[in-house]
Design a protein around this motif. Structure first.
Motif, PDB file in Angstrom:
ATOM      1  N   VAL A 188       0.860  -1.188   0.000  1.00 24.71           N
ATOM      2  CA  VAL A 188       0.000   0.000   0.000  1.00 24.71           C
ATOM      3  C   VAL A 188       0.891   1.231   0.000  1.00 24.71           C
ATOM      4  O   VAL A 188       2.018   1.214   0.515  1.00 24.71           O
ATOM      5  CB  VAL A 188      -0.967   0.025   1.213  1.00 24.71           C
ATOM      6  N   ASN A 189       0.398   2.291  -0.564  1.00 25.36           N
ATOM      7  CA  ASN A 189       1.143   3.532  -0.685  1.00 25.36           C
ATOM      8  C   ASN A 189       0.942   4.365   0.583  1.00 25.36           C
ATOM      9  O   ASN A 189      -0.172   4.818   0.864  1.00 25.36           O
ATOM     10  CB  ASN A 189       0.677   4.307  -1.921  1.00 25.36           C
ATOM     11  N   SER A 190       2.010   4.571   1.316  1.00 27.04           N
ATOM     12  CA  SER A 190       1.884   5.325   2.567  1.00 27.04           C
ATOM     13  C   SER A 190       1.697   6.824   2.325  1.00 27.04           C
ATOM     14  O   SER A 190       1.397   7.564   3.258  1.00 27.04           O
ATOM     15  CB  SER A 190       3.115   5.093   3.449  1.00 27.04           C
ATOM     16  N   HIS A 191       1.856   7.281   1.081  1.00 30.18           N
ATOM     17  CA  HIS A 191       1.622   8.691   0.770  1.00 30.18           C
ATOM     18  C   HIS A 191       0.148   8.978   0.474  1.00 30.18           C
ATOM     19  O   HIS A 191      -0.235  10.139   0.365  1.00 30.18           O
ATOM     20  CB  HIS A 191       2.489   9.117  -0.423  1.00 30.18           C
ATOM     21  N   ASN A 192      -0.658   7.934   0.369  1.00 31.43           N
ATOM     22  CA  ASN A 192      -2.095   8.095   0.180  1.00 31.43           C
ATOM     23  C   ASN A 192      -2.686   8.658   1.474  1.00 31.43           C
ATOM     24  O   ASN A 192      -2.392   8.168   2.570  1.00 31.43           O
ATOM     25  CB  ASN A 192      -2.718   6.742  -0.168  1.00 31.43           C
ATOM     26  N   SER A 193      -3.541   9.664   1.360  1.00 31.34           N
ATOM     27  CA  SER A 193      -4.075  10.320   2.569  1.00 31.34           C
ATOM     28  C   SER A 193      -4.957   9.387   3.396  1.00 31.34           C
ATOM     29  O   SER A 193      -4.944   9.462   4.632  1.00 31.34           O
ATOM     30  CB  SER A 193      -4.853  11.580   2.183  1.00 31.34           C
ATOM     31  N   THR A 194      -5.700   8.499   2.758  1.00 31.76           N
ATOM     32  CA  THR A 194      -6.547   7.558   3.505  1.00 31.76           C
ATOM     33  C   THR A 194      -5.693   6.566   4.277  1.00 31.76           C
ATOM     34  O   THR A 194      -5.949   6.300   5.460  1.00 31.76           O
ATOM     35  CB  THR A 194      -7.501   6.817   2.550  1.00 31.76           C
ATOM     36  N   VAL A 195      -4.701   6.006   3.611  1.00 26.00           N
ATOM     37  CA  VAL A 195      -3.799   5.058   4.284  1.00 26.00           C
ATOM     38  C   VAL A 195      -3.061   5.757   5.423  1.00 26.00           C
ATOM     39  O   VAL A 195      -2.912   5.197   6.511  1.00 26.00           O
ATOM     40  CB  VAL A 195      -2.801   4.448   3.266  1.00 26.00           C
TER      41      VAL A 195
ATOM     42  N   ALA B 171      -4.099   8.319   7.164  1.00 24.70           N
ATOM     43  CA  ALA B 171      -5.033   8.582   8.268  1.00 24.70           C
ATOM     44  C   ALA B 171      -5.296   7.308   9.074  1.00 24.70           C
ATOM     45  O   ALA B 171      -5.340   7.347  10.314  1.00 24.70           O
ATOM     46  CB  ALA B 171      -6.342   9.143   7.718  1.00 24.70           C
ATOM     47  N   ILE B 172      -5.471   6.181   8.382  1.00 22.27           N
ATOM     48  CA  ILE B 172      -5.693   4.903   9.078  1.00 22.27           C
ATOM     49  C   ILE B 172      -4.459   4.533   9.888  1.00 22.27           C
ATOM     50  O   ILE B 172      -4.561   4.116  11.044  1.00 22.27           O
ATOM     51  CB  ILE B 172      -6.071   3.798   8.076  1.00 22.27           C
ATOM     52  N   TRP B 173      -3.268   4.687   9.281  1.00 20.48           N
ATOM     53  CA  TRP B 173      -2.038   4.348   9.978  1.00 20.48           C
ATOM     54  C   TRP B 173      -1.835   5.250  11.195  1.00 20.48           C
ATOM     55  O   TRP B 173      -1.433   4.777  12.264  1.00 20.48           O
ATOM     56  CB  TRP B 173      -0.843   4.450   9.034  1.00 20.48           C
ATOM     57  N   ASP B 174      -2.129   6.538  11.058  1.00 22.53           N
ATOM     58  CA  ASP B 174      -1.986   7.467  12.171  1.00 22.53           C
ATOM     59  C   ASP B 174      -2.916   7.093  13.315  1.00 22.53           C
ATOM     60  O   ASP B 174      -2.509   7.097  14.483  1.00 22.53           O
ATOM     61  CB  ASP B 174      -2.258   8.894  11.697  1.00 22.53           C
ATOM     62  N   PHE B 175      -4.162   6.745  12.983  1.00 23.29           N
ATOM     63  CA  PHE B 175      -5.116   6.332  14.014  1.00 23.29           C
ATOM     64  C   PHE B 175      -4.629   5.066  14.725  1.00 23.29           C
ATOM     65  O   PHE B 175      -4.613   5.009  15.960  1.00 23.29           O
ATOM     66  CB  PHE B 175      -6.503   6.096  13.405  1.00 23.29           C
ATOM     67  N   LEU B 176      -4.238   4.050  13.955  1.00 21.91           N
ATOM     68  CA  LEU B 176      -3.781   2.795  14.562  1.00 21.91           C
ATOM     69  C   LEU B 176      -2.528   3.008  15.404  1.00 21.91           C
ATOM     70  O   LEU B 176      -2.385   2.422  16.481  1.00 21.91           O
ATOM     71  CB  LEU B 176      -3.535   1.744  13.481  1.00 21.91           C
ATOM     72  N   TYR B 177      -1.631   3.857  14.930  1.00 21.97           N
ATOM     73  CA  TYR B 177      -0.408   4.128  15.686  1.00 21.97           C
ATOM     74  C   TYR B 177      -0.736   4.819  17.007  1.00 21.97           C
ATOM     75  O   TYR B 177      -0.210   4.445  18.053  1.00 21.97           O
ATOM     76  CB  TYR B 177       0.539   4.997  14.855  1.00 21.97           C
ATOM     77  N   ARG B 178      -1.600   5.828  16.957  1.00 20.66           N
ATOM     78  CA  ARG B 178      -1.938   6.565  18.183  1.00 20.66           C
ATOM     79  C   ARG B 178      -2.691   5.710  19.194  1.00 20.66           C
ATOM     80  O   ARG B 178      -2.571   5.912  20.402  1.00 20.66           O
ATOM     81  CB  ARG B 178      -2.777   7.794  17.848  1.00 20.66           C
ATOM     82  N   VAL B 179      -3.467   4.739  18.709  1.00 22.31           N
ATOM     83  CA  VAL B 179      -4.233   3.888  19.621  1.00 22.31           C
ATOM     84  C   VAL B 179      -3.371   2.773  20.208  1.00 22.31           C
ATOM     85  O   VAL B 179      -3.498   2.438  21.385  1.00 22.31           O
ATOM     86  CB  VAL B 179      -5.468   3.301  18.880  1.00 22.31           C
ATOM     87  N   THR B 180      -2.492   2.186  19.405  1.00 24.34           N
ATOM     88  CA  THR B 180      -1.737   1.019  19.869  1.00 24.34           C
ATOM     89  C   THR B 180      -0.396   1.355  20.508  1.00 24.34           C
ATOM     90  O   THR B 180       0.095   0.590  21.332  1.00 24.34           O
ATOM     91  CB  THR B 180      -1.497   0.041  18.709  1.00 24.34           C
ATOM     92  N   GLU B 181       0.199   2.462  20.157  1.00 26.57           N
ATOM     93  CA  GLU B 181       1.542   2.775  20.654  1.00 26.57           C
ATOM     94  C   GLU B 181       1.610   2.938  22.173  1.00 26.57           C
ATOM     95  O   GLU B 181       2.593   2.491  22.787  1.00 26.57           O
ATOM     96  CB  GLU B 181       2.082   4.017  19.955  1.00 26.57           C
ATOM     97  N   PRO B 182       0.628   3.531  22.854  1.00 30.54           N
ATOM     98  CA  PRO B 182       0.728   3.612  24.317  1.00 30.54           C
ATOM     99  C   PRO B 182       0.790   2.244  25.008  1.00 30.54           C
ATOM    100  O   PRO B 182       1.396   2.122  26.076  1.00 30.54           O
ATOM    101  CB  PRO B 182      -0.539   4.370  24.732  1.00 30.54           C
ATOM    102  N   GLY B 183       0.199   1.235  24.426  1.00 31.04           N
ATOM    103  CA  GLY B 183       0.301  -0.100  25.010  1.00 31.04           C
ATOM    104  C   GLY B 183       1.577  -0.823  24.628  1.00 31.04           C
ATOM    105  O   GLY B 183       2.084  -1.661  25.379  1.00 31.04           O
ATOM    106  N   LEU B 184       2.108  -0.512  23.456  1.00 34.69           N
ATOM    107  CA  LEU B 184       3.299  -1.211  22.966  1.00 34.69           C
ATOM    108  C   LEU B 184       4.605  -0.582  23.461  1.00 34.69           C
ATOM    109  O   LEU B 184       5.608  -1.283  23.613  1.00 34.69           O
ATOM    110  CB  LEU B 184       3.297  -1.229  21.435  1.00 34.69           C
TER     111      LEU B 184
END
Length: 135
Positions: free
Chosen positions: A73-80, A82-95
């Motif tokens: 997947v292209n990480s420069h795509n705005s949808t990808v 946004a999804i990656w940013d959301f997942l990172y912000r939600v999972t990183e405090p636990g990891l």
């Protein structure tokens, strides 16, 4: 002699109770009454659902990181992004605390696996404590 409709209704009720207790993750308690404890306790259901939702988010973040790393997947795509940013912000405090303790394993990050196992343990522990306290 019970009618066919009454027998069918009893079968449906028994199947509903069995599936709801299995969905709750009660394991050996599935399908059996637990000395007055309702297996569909709303508190247990909410905790169980939130834990498994977080586990699914962890799996989604790991899969998306692999897809980005292998240029699927292209990480420069705005949808990808946004999804990656959301997942990172939600999972990183636990990891993050787990990554701080783990030694460097090369390019392998096993912190999501450790967190998923810990969350599954916590899920079963909460159910066990509830059943032993109120059962």
């Amino acid at each position: 002699m019970p009618t066919t409709a009454a027998m069918a209704l009893r079968c449906v009720n028994a199947a509903t109770r069995l599936s709801s207790s299995r969905r709750l993750g009660l394991g050996p308690f599935a399908g059996r009454p637990i000395r007055g404890v309702n297996p569909m306790n709303p508190f247990l259901w909410l905790i169980h659902t939130l834990i498994w939702l977080y586990i699914y988010l962890l799996i989604g973040a790991a899969v998306l990181s692999w897809l980005i790393a292998f240029n699927v997947v292209n990480s420069h795509n705005s949808t990808v992004r946004a999804i990656w940013d959301f997942l990172y912000r939600v999972t990183e405090p636990g990891l993050r605390p787990i990554r701080a303790v783990l030694p460097n394993l090369g390019g392998i990050d096993i912190s999501p696996v450790i967190l998923i196992i810990a969350l599954m343990f916590l899920d079963q522990l909460i159910i066990w404590l509830f059943v032993s306290a109120f059962g």
